[in-house]
Write an enzyme that holds these catalytic residues in place. Structure first.
Site, short mmCIF file in Angstrom:
data_model
loop_
_atom_site.label_atom_id
_atom_site.label_comp_id
_atom_site.label_asym_id
_atom_site.label_seq_id
_atom_site.Cartn_x
_atom_site.Cartn_y
_atom_site.Cartn_z
N CYS A 123 -33.36 -1.28 -21.85
CA CYS A 123 -33.59 -2.69 -22.16
C CYS A 123 -34.53 -3.36 -21.16
O CYS A 123 -35.06 -4.44 -21.43
CB CYS A 123 -32.26 -3.44 -22.21
SG CYS A 123 -31.09 -2.74 -23.39
N HIS A 264 -32.81 -10.72 -20.65
CA HIS A 264 -32.55 -9.76 -21.71
C HIS A 264 -31.34 -10.24 -22.51
O HIS A 264 -30.31 -10.63 -21.94
CB HIS A 264 -32.29 -8.38 -21.11
CG HIS A 264 -31.61 -7.43 -22.03
ND1 HIS A 264 -32.06 -7.22 -23.33
CD2 HIS A 264 -30.52 -6.65 -21.87
CE1 HIS A 264 -31.26 -6.34 -23.92
NE2 HIS A 264 -30.32 -5.98 -23.06
N ASN A 295 -28.95 -7.88 -29.91
CA ASN A 295 -29.52 -7.20 -28.75
C ASN A 295 -30.57 -6.21 -29.24
O ASN A 295 -30.24 -5.20 -29.86
CB ASN A 295 -28.40 -6.48 -28.00
CG ASN A 295 -28.89 -5.75 -26.76
OD1 ASN A 295 -30.06 -5.42 -26.63
ND2 ASN A 295 -27.97 -5.46 -25.84
#
Length: 342
Positions: A123, A264, A295
Protein backbone atom coordinates in the site's frame (compact mmCIF):
# COMPACT_ATOMS: atom_id res chain seq x y z
CA UNK A 1 44.55 7.32 -13.85
CA UNK A 2 40.90 6.34 -14.07
CA UNK A 3 38.80 8.22 -16.60
CA UNK A 4 36.35 10.73 -15.17
CA UNK A 5 32.73 9.74 -15.60
CA UNK A 6 30.37 12.62 -16.31
CA UNK A 7 27.33 13.25 -14.12
CA UNK A 8 23.95 14.68 -15.05
CA UNK A 9 22.13 17.43 -13.22
CA UNK A 10 18.42 18.08 -13.39
CA UNK A 11 15.80 20.46 -12.12
CA UNK A 12 16.41 22.36 -8.91
CA UNK A 13 12.79 21.80 -7.89
CA UNK A 14 10.11 19.21 -8.65
CA UNK A 15 6.35 19.04 -8.24
CA UNK A 16 3.26 17.05 -9.07
CA UNK A 17 2.14 18.67 -12.32
CA UNK A 18 -1.09 16.77 -12.94
CA UNK A 19 -3.41 14.17 -11.44
CA UNK A 20 -5.79 11.62 -12.94
CA UNK A 21 -7.79 8.69 -11.60
CA UNK A 22 -9.80 5.71 -12.75
CA UNK A 23 -12.64 4.46 -10.58
CA UNK A 24 -14.30 1.22 -11.75
CA UNK A 25 -17.91 1.47 -12.82
CA UNK A 26 -19.41 -1.05 -10.42
CA UNK A 27 -20.33 0.26 -6.96
CA UNK A 28 -20.56 -2.48 -4.33
CA UNK A 29 -22.46 -1.98 -1.07
CA UNK A 30 -21.70 -3.49 2.31
CA UNK A 31 -24.82 -5.62 2.05
CA UNK A 32 -23.40 -7.29 -1.06
CA UNK A 33 -20.14 -8.36 0.59
CA UNK A 34 -21.60 -9.06 4.03
CA UNK A 35 -23.37 -12.34 3.23
CA UNK A 36 -20.37 -14.57 2.42
CA UNK A 37 -18.57 -13.42 5.60
CA UNK A 38 -21.65 -13.64 7.85
CA UNK A 39 -21.50 -9.92 8.59
CA UNK A 40 -23.64 -6.79 8.26
CA UNK A 41 -23.55 -3.24 6.97
CA UNK A 42 -23.33 -1.93 10.55
CA UNK A 43 -20.43 -4.22 11.48
CA UNK A 44 -18.45 -3.24 8.37
CA UNK A 45 -19.03 0.48 8.86
CA UNK A 46 -18.03 0.28 12.52
CA UNK A 47 -14.90 -1.77 11.85
CA UNK A 48 -13.65 0.07 8.77
CA UNK A 49 -15.60 3.23 7.98
CA UNK A 50 -16.48 1.81 4.55
CA UNK A 51 -19.93 2.36 3.05
CA UNK A 52 -19.26 1.35 -0.57
CA UNK A 53 -16.33 0.29 -2.73
CA UNK A 54 -15.59 -0.22 -6.45
CA UNK A 55 -15.03 -3.65 -8.01
CA UNK A 56 -13.48 -3.81 -11.48
CA UNK A 57 -15.14 -5.88 -14.18
CA UNK A 58 -13.36 -8.31 -16.50
CA UNK A 59 -12.56 -5.58 -19.02
CA UNK A 60 -11.21 -3.24 -16.32
CA UNK A 61 -7.67 -4.54 -16.00
CA UNK A 62 -4.44 -3.31 -14.38
CA UNK A 63 -3.48 -2.00 -17.81
CA UNK A 64 -6.76 -0.36 -18.78
CA UNK A 65 -7.29 1.30 -15.38
CA UNK A 66 -3.70 2.61 -15.42
CA UNK A 67 -4.10 4.01 -18.93
CA UNK A 68 -7.35 5.74 -17.96
CA UNK A 69 -5.78 7.38 -14.91
CA UNK A 70 -2.59 8.27 -16.80
CA UNK A 71 -4.46 10.03 -19.59
CA UNK A 72 -6.19 12.21 -17.01
CA UNK A 73 -2.87 13.04 -15.35
CA UNK A 74 -1.20 13.94 -18.64
CA UNK A 75 -4.14 16.13 -19.66
CA UNK A 76 -4.25 18.03 -16.37
CA UNK A 77 -0.46 18.51 -16.47
CA UNK A 78 -0.55 19.74 -20.06
CA UNK A 79 2.17 17.20 -20.92
CA UNK A 80 2.17 15.14 -24.10
CA UNK A 81 2.80 11.41 -23.79
CA UNK A 82 6.03 11.63 -25.79
CA UNK A 83 7.46 14.07 -23.20
CA UNK A 84 7.48 11.37 -20.51
CA UNK A 85 10.90 9.81 -19.97
CA UNK A 86 9.99 7.23 -17.34
CA UNK A 87 6.91 5.33 -16.15
CA UNK A 88 6.75 3.82 -12.66
CA UNK A 89 3.78 1.61 -11.81
CA UNK A 90 3.17 0.79 -8.14
CA UNK A 91 1.10 -2.37 -7.78
CA UNK A 92 0.92 -5.69 -5.95
CA UNK A 93 -1.80 -7.21 -8.10
CA UNK A 94 -0.24 -7.44 -11.57
CA UNK A 95 -0.39 -11.22 -11.52
CA UNK A 96 2.28 -11.87 -14.13
CA UNK A 97 5.77 -12.25 -12.68
CA UNK A 98 7.08 -10.99 -16.01
CA UNK A 99 6.85 -8.78 -17.99
CA UNK A 100 6.13 -5.76 -15.80
CA UNK A 101 2.95 -3.80 -16.45
CA UNK A 102 4.69 -0.46 -16.99
CA UNK A 103 6.21 -1.02 -20.47
CA UNK A 104 2.87 -2.12 -21.93
CA UNK A 105 1.08 0.82 -20.31
CA UNK A 106 3.65 3.22 -21.75
CA UNK A 107 3.22 1.73 -25.22
CA UNK A 108 -0.56 1.98 -25.07
CA UNK A 109 -0.23 5.64 -24.09
CA UNK A 110 1.86 6.27 -27.21
CA UNK A 111 5.09 7.07 -25.40
CA UNK A 112 8.47 7.08 -27.10
CA UNK A 113 10.35 4.15 -25.49
CA UNK A 114 10.58 5.52 -21.93
CA UNK A 115 12.17 3.63 -19.07
CA UNK A 116 9.29 1.70 -17.50
CA UNK A 117 9.16 -0.58 -14.49
CA UNK A 118 6.94 -1.74 -11.62
CA UNK A 119 7.39 -1.19 -7.88
CA UNK A 120 6.01 -3.61 -5.29
CA UNK A 121 5.84 -1.97 -1.87
CA UNK A 122 2.28 -2.86 -0.93
CA UNK A 123 0.00 0.00 0.00
CA UNK A 124 3.04 2.29 0.34
CA UNK A 125 3.99 1.76 -3.31
CA UNK A 126 2.65 5.06 -4.66
CA UNK A 127 4.58 7.15 -2.11
CA UNK A 128 7.73 5.11 -2.82
CA UNK A 129 7.32 5.69 -6.56
CA UNK A 130 6.60 9.40 -6.08
CA UNK A 131 9.87 9.82 -4.15
CA UNK A 132 11.80 7.98 -6.85
CA UNK A 133 10.22 10.10 -9.58
CA UNK A 134 11.14 13.35 -7.82
CA UNK A 135 14.74 12.20 -7.38
CA UNK A 136 15.00 11.10 -11.02
CA UNK A 137 13.96 14.57 -12.19
CA UNK A 138 16.28 16.37 -9.76
CA UNK A 139 19.33 14.33 -10.75
CA UNK A 140 18.61 14.70 -14.48
CA UNK A 141 17.87 11.07 -15.26
CA UNK A 142 14.39 12.06 -16.45
CA UNK A 143 12.56 15.28 -17.18
CA UNK A 144 8.99 14.04 -16.69
CA UNK A 145 7.93 10.88 -14.88
CA UNK A 146 4.51 9.26 -14.89
CA UNK A 147 3.69 7.56 -11.57
CA UNK A 148 0.73 5.17 -11.41
CA UNK A 149 -0.72 3.45 -8.35
CA UNK A 150 -3.09 0.68 -9.45
CA UNK A 151 -4.68 -2.39 -7.93
CA UNK A 152 -7.20 -5.04 -8.84
CA UNK A 153 -7.40 -6.51 -5.36
CA UNK A 154 -10.58 -8.42 -6.13
CA UNK A 155 -8.33 -10.85 -8.04
CA UNK A 156 -6.41 -11.66 -4.85
CA UNK A 157 -8.95 -11.84 -2.02
CA UNK A 158 -11.15 -14.70 -0.88
CA UNK A 159 -14.77 -13.43 -0.76
CA UNK A 160 -15.38 -15.61 2.31
CA UNK A 161 -12.38 -14.29 4.27
CA UNK A 162 -13.75 -12.15 7.09
CA UNK A 163 -10.45 -10.26 7.47
CA UNK A 164 -10.15 -8.99 3.87
CA UNK A 165 -13.33 -9.41 1.81
CA UNK A 166 -15.05 -6.25 3.08
CA UNK A 167 -11.94 -4.04 3.01
CA UNK A 168 -10.28 -4.24 -0.36
CA UNK A 169 -11.31 -2.82 -3.73
CA UNK A 170 -10.01 -1.73 -7.14
CA UNK A 171 -8.91 1.46 -8.89
CA UNK A 172 -6.03 3.54 -10.22
CA UNK A 173 -4.52 6.96 -9.69
CA UNK A 174 -1.70 8.66 -11.59
CA UNK A 175 0.43 11.79 -11.38
CA UNK A 176 2.99 13.48 -13.61
CA UNK A 177 6.16 14.62 -11.83
CA UNK A 178 8.38 17.23 -13.44
CA UNK A 179 10.39 20.44 -13.01
CA UNK A 180 8.87 23.32 -11.05
CA UNK A 181 9.74 26.87 -10.02
CA UNK A 182 9.38 25.99 -6.33
CA UNK A 183 9.81 22.70 -4.52
CA UNK A 184 6.51 20.83 -4.54
CA UNK A 185 7.62 17.38 -3.31
CA UNK A 186 9.34 17.20 0.06
CA UNK A 187 12.00 14.69 1.15
CA UNK A 188 10.66 11.20 1.68
CA UNK A 189 10.73 9.44 5.03
CA UNK A 190 10.51 5.73 4.31
CA UNK A 191 11.43 2.36 5.65
CA UNK A 192 10.28 -1.15 6.44
CA UNK A 193 9.81 -3.60 9.29
CA UNK A 194 10.35 -7.17 8.14
CA UNK A 195 9.51 -8.53 11.59
CA UNK A 196 5.89 -7.78 10.68
CA UNK A 197 5.96 -9.48 7.26
CA UNK A 198 3.34 -11.96 8.44
CA UNK A 199 0.76 -9.22 8.97
CA UNK A 200 -0.15 -8.81 5.27
CA UNK A 201 0.94 -11.59 2.97
CA UNK A 202 0.12 -14.06 0.23
CA UNK A 203 -0.80 -17.21 2.14
CA UNK A 204 1.26 -19.62 0.03
CA UNK A 205 3.98 -19.23 -2.56
CA UNK A 206 3.55 -20.49 -6.10
CA UNK A 207 5.73 -23.58 -5.62
CA UNK A 208 3.51 -24.65 -2.72
CA UNK A 209 0.48 -24.14 -4.94
CA UNK A 210 1.96 -26.19 -7.78
CA UNK A 211 2.80 -28.99 -5.35
CA UNK A 212 -0.79 -28.89 -4.06
CA UNK A 213 -2.11 -29.16 -7.62
CA UNK A 214 0.03 -32.27 -8.14
CA UNK A 215 -1.36 -33.74 -4.92
CA UNK A 216 -5.00 -32.63 -4.96
CA UNK A 217 -5.72 -31.72 -8.55
CA UNK A 218 -8.85 -29.59 -8.89
CA UNK A 219 -9.24 -29.52 -5.09
CA UNK A 220 -6.10 -27.39 -4.74
CA UNK A 221 -6.79 -23.95 -3.25
CA UNK A 222 -5.23 -20.99 -5.03
CA UNK A 223 -3.10 -18.44 -3.13
CA UNK A 224 -5.00 -15.58 -1.50
CA UNK A 225 -3.99 -12.43 0.29
CA UNK A 226 -4.29 -12.66 4.07
CA UNK A 227 -4.16 -9.96 6.69
CA UNK A 228 -3.86 -9.94 10.47
CA UNK A 229 -5.91 -6.81 11.04
CA UNK A 230 -5.13 -6.42 14.73
CA UNK A 231 -1.38 -6.62 14.12
CA UNK A 232 -1.55 -4.01 11.34
CA UNK A 233 -3.74 -1.72 13.46
CA UNK A 234 -1.39 -1.86 16.45
CA UNK A 235 1.70 -1.34 14.31
CA UNK A 236 0.19 1.65 12.51
CA UNK A 237 -1.11 3.27 15.68
CA UNK A 238 2.28 2.87 17.36
CA UNK A 239 4.72 3.63 14.55
CA UNK A 240 3.28 6.17 12.12
CA UNK A 241 3.16 9.33 14.23
CA UNK A 242 6.97 9.60 14.15
CA UNK A 243 7.06 8.95 10.39
CA UNK A 244 4.54 11.75 9.80
CA UNK A 245 6.34 14.21 12.06
CA UNK A 246 9.71 13.40 10.48
CA UNK A 247 8.30 14.03 6.99
CA UNK A 248 6.91 17.41 8.04
CA UNK A 249 10.20 18.32 9.77
CA UNK A 250 12.28 17.31 6.74
CA UNK A 251 10.09 19.56 4.59
CA UNK A 252 11.00 22.46 6.90
CA UNK A 253 7.41 22.87 8.06
CA UNK A 254 5.19 22.30 11.09
CA UNK A 255 1.80 20.60 11.25
CA UNK A 256 0.25 24.08 11.45
CA UNK A 257 1.45 24.64 7.87
CA UNK A 258 -0.57 21.70 6.57
CA UNK A 259 -3.74 22.34 4.58
CA UNK A 260 -4.50 18.64 4.15
CA UNK A 261 -3.48 15.19 5.26
CA UNK A 262 -3.88 12.34 2.80
CA UNK A 263 -3.19 9.01 4.48
CA UNK A 264 -3.41 5.61 2.86
CA UNK A 265 -7.07 4.67 3.09
CA UNK A 266 -6.51 1.52 5.14
CA UNK A 267 -9.17 1.85 7.81
CA UNK A 268 -11.32 4.70 9.03
CA UNK A 269 -10.28 4.16 12.64
CA UNK A 270 -6.56 4.32 11.79
CA UNK A 271 -7.15 7.57 9.88
CA UNK A 272 -8.92 9.09 12.89
CA UNK A 273 -6.16 8.02 15.29
CA UNK A 274 -3.44 9.49 13.07
CA UNK A 275 -5.24 12.82 12.81
CA UNK A 276 -5.78 12.94 16.57
CA UNK A 277 -2.21 12.14 17.65
CA UNK A 278 -0.77 14.65 15.17
CA UNK A 279 -3.07 17.35 16.57
CA UNK A 280 -3.79 18.71 13.11
CA UNK A 281 -5.06 22.31 12.92
CA UNK A 282 -8.79 22.86 12.43
CA UNK A 283 -8.30 24.14 8.88
CA UNK A 284 -6.49 20.94 7.81
CA UNK A 285 -8.66 18.74 5.58
CA UNK A 286 -8.48 15.01 6.23
CA UNK A 287 -8.94 12.63 3.30
CA UNK A 288 -11.59 9.99 3.96
CA UNK A 289 -12.12 8.43 0.54
CA UNK A 290 -12.30 5.01 2.18
CA UNK A 291 -16.02 5.61 2.80
CA UNK A 292 -16.78 5.34 -0.92
CA UNK A 293 -13.69 3.63 -2.38
CA UNK A 294 -12.61 1.07 0.21
CA UNK A 295 -8.94 0.16 0.61
CA UNK A 296 -7.32 0.27 -2.82
CA UNK A 297 -3.75 -0.27 -1.61
CA UNK A 298 -1.23 1.51 -3.89
CA UNK A 299 -4.03 3.44 -5.61
CA UNK A 300 -5.53 4.86 -2.43
CA UNK A 301 -3.39 7.99 -1.95
CA UNK A 302 -3.90 9.45 -5.46
CA UNK A 303 -7.59 8.47 -5.38
CA UNK A 304 -8.02 10.21 -2.01
CA UNK A 305 -6.13 13.24 -3.33
CA UNK A 306 -8.51 13.49 -6.27
CA UNK A 307 -11.54 13.18 -3.98
CA UNK A 308 -10.35 16.06 -1.77
CA UNK A 309 -9.86 18.30 -4.80
CA UNK A 310 -13.08 17.24 -6.53
CA UNK A 311 -15.17 17.81 -3.41
CA UNK A 312 -13.64 21.23 -2.79
CA UNK A 313 -12.17 20.24 0.58
CA UNK A 314 -8.71 21.16 -0.79
CA UNK A 315 -7.53 23.25 -3.70
CA UNK A 316 -4.52 23.27 -6.03
CA UNK A 317 -1.53 24.82 -4.30
CA UNK A 318 -2.45 23.51 -0.85
CA UNK A 319 0.23 21.83 1.25
CA UNK A 320 -0.56 18.20 2.02
CA UNK A 321 1.08 15.40 4.00
CA UNK A 322 1.00 12.00 2.26
CA UNK A 323 1.53 8.88 4.38
CA UNK A 324 1.14 5.26 3.33
CA UNK A 325 1.93 1.88 4.84
CA UNK A 326 1.32 -1.74 3.95
CA UNK A 327 2.72 -5.18 3.23
CA UNK A 328 6.33 -5.59 4.18
CA UNK A 329 5.55 -3.90 6.42
CA UNK A 330 6.66 -0.88 4.38
CA UNK A 331 5.94 2.81 4.82
CA UNK A 332 6.64 6.17 3.17
CA UNK A 333 5.62 9.78 3.75
CA UNK A 334 6.29 13.15 2.15
CA UNK A 335 4.82 16.66 2.05
CA UNK A 336 3.60 17.82 -1.36
CA UNK A 337 1.90 20.77 -3.03
CA UNK A 338 -1.41 19.65 -4.46
CA UNK A 339 -1.57 19.88 -8.26
CA UNK A 340 -3.96 21.49 -10.66
CA UNK A 341 -6.85 19.14 -11.25
CA UNK A 342 -9.76 19.11 -13.69
Amino acid sequence: MAARIAQTTGAAHTAILGLGVYRPTRIVTNDEVAGPIDSSDEWIRTRSGIKTRRFAGESETIHSMSVGAARGALESAGIAAEQVDCVIVATSTHLLLTPAAAPQIATELGMNAPAAFDVSAGCAGFCHALAMASDLVRVGTANHVLVVGVEKLTNTINPTDRSTAFLFADGAGAVVVGPAEQQGIGPVVWGSDGTQSHAIRQDKDWMEFFAEIDEKGLDAVRPYMRMEGTAVFRWAAHSLEKVCRDAVDRAGLSTDDLDAMIPHQANGRIIEIMARVLELPEHCALANDIEEAGNTSAASVPLAMEALLRNGESKPGDTALLIAFGAGLSYAAQVVTLPDWR
